[in-house]
Scaffold this active site. Sequence first.
Site, PDB file in Angstrom:
ATOM      1  N   LYS A  21       0.836  -1.207   0.000  1.00 50.45           N
ATOM      2  CA  LYS A  21       0.000   0.000   0.000  1.00 50.45           C
ATOM      3  C   LYS A  21       0.874   1.261   0.000  1.00 50.45           C
ATOM      4  O   LYS A  21       0.588   2.232  -0.712  1.00 50.45           O
ATOM      5  CB  LYS A  21      -0.949  -0.014   1.205  1.00 50.45           C
ATOM      6  CG  LYS A  21      -2.078  -1.036   1.018  1.00 50.45           C
ATOM      7  CD  LYS A  21      -2.849  -1.311   2.295  1.00 50.45           C
ATOM      8  CE  LYS A  21      -3.856  -2.437   2.058  1.00 50.45           C
ATOM      9  NZ  LYS A  21      -4.567  -2.875   3.255  1.00 50.45           N
ATOM     10  N   GLN A  43      -4.639  -1.225   9.424  1.00 52.02           N
ATOM     11  CA  GLN A  43      -4.569  -2.580   8.877  1.00 52.02           C
ATOM     12  C   GLN A  43      -5.185  -3.576   9.851  1.00 52.02           C
ATOM     13  O   GLN A  43      -4.812  -3.639  11.020  1.00 52.02           O
ATOM     14  CB  GLN A  43      -3.100  -2.944   8.584  1.00 52.02           C
ATOM     15  CG  GLN A  43      -2.918  -4.280   7.916  1.00 52.02           C
ATOM     16  CD  GLN A  43      -3.519  -4.336   6.508  1.00 52.02           C
ATOM     17  OE1 GLN A  43      -3.372  -3.420   5.706  1.00 52.02           O
ATOM     18  NE2 GLN A  43      -4.231  -5.414   6.211  1.00 52.02           N
ATOM     19  N   ASP A  93     -11.065   3.088   3.635  1.00 56.42           N
ATOM     20  CA  ASP A  93     -11.488   1.686   3.520  1.00 56.42           C
ATOM     21  C   ASP A  93     -13.016   1.573   3.483  1.00 56.42           C
ATOM     22  O   ASP A  93     -13.551   0.505   3.208  1.00 56.42           O
ATOM     23  CB  ASP A  93     -10.972   0.875   4.727  1.00 56.42           C
ATOM     24  CG  ASP A  93      -9.700   0.102   4.404  1.00 56.42           C
ATOM     25  OD1 ASP A  93      -9.469  -0.178   3.205  1.00 56.42           O
ATOM     26  OD2 ASP A  93      -8.953  -0.221   5.341  1.00 56.42           O
TER      27      ASP A  93
END
Length: 287
Positions: free
Chosen positions: A53, A97, A120
């Site tokens: 990422k 994460q 997200d």
Amino acid sequence: MTAQLMDGNALAAQIRSEVAARVLTLKNSGVQPGLAVILVGDDPASQVYVKHKVADCESVGMRSVLDRLPADTPQPALLARIRALNADPAVHGILVQLPLPPHIDANQVIATLSPAKDVDCFHVANVGALMAGLPGFKPCTPHGCMRLLQAAGVDPRGKHAVVVGRSNIVGKPMAMLLLQANATVTICHSATPDLGAMTRQADILVAAVGRRNMITADMVKPGAAVIDVGMNRNEAGKLCGDVDFAAVKEVAGWITPVPGGVGPMTRAMLLVNTLQAAQAGAAATTT
Ligand code: NDP
């Protein structure tokens, strides 16, 4: 018949180059899109995802900040870190994460994220906006799947879409995006009694379970578009999906490979969302 491949690597590369051009325009107006990634602990798979990422951000000219916190970080310290990033104008997107260590309540963490920076699309405000059909972020994996269908010329309108899996991250938002695209949607899960009877009706079949080879050729309608979200390892440690690719490609009309299908699209859509957050932030400061 052999299915046409829905090539996630190629489409993701195209999306990255479009994002890079928009990042350059924003930079020229004084805003460099920035993504903060928080990794708590040293889960090996998470470390790899996070590394990708960060590299993706850099490849399109975005700024990325990686916060590595020890596994025993107390929850209040993590929440304080998120609040600091919420308030940082140079950070447009924040990603924590998952999975988090067991002593941390992931719901609490997600609730602490500023919805405007929740790239997200996990915060209930963003999930609610998605349900209500309001503008906002789209969750990366389902959005990536929709873009794969679009690139293949598969319009969900009037089609029967069957989604196997009902997680908050993949299955449920996937079903919602397909519904918004005017598909008739069925969601299957572990209590669905005859899975094959459902999947055989699918013009569009999305497998998001996490079980290798669970979708076999006899479960697929000839000509269907088959999207394999699953990420599993075979005995040799090789990455594979939920779909028996070799057999299903002889039945399906379109199919995603694993690797090289949904995975790269998920990463590309994170960049799209970060860009969207930065553009919204830039617009808010000029109005
Ligand atoms: P979850 O474990 O959260 O959800 C799995 C879903 O599969 C559940 O809804 C479960 O049903 C359902 N399920 C389990 N067994 C069966 C069965 N026998 N028949 C039908 N449904 C079943 O996983 P995620 O949604 O987070 O992820 C799914 C897969 O996708 C994983 O392999 C994950 O690694 C991968 N993934 C890939 C991404 C990518 O970018 N390529 C991104 C995110 C995930 P129930 O709800 O009843 O338990």
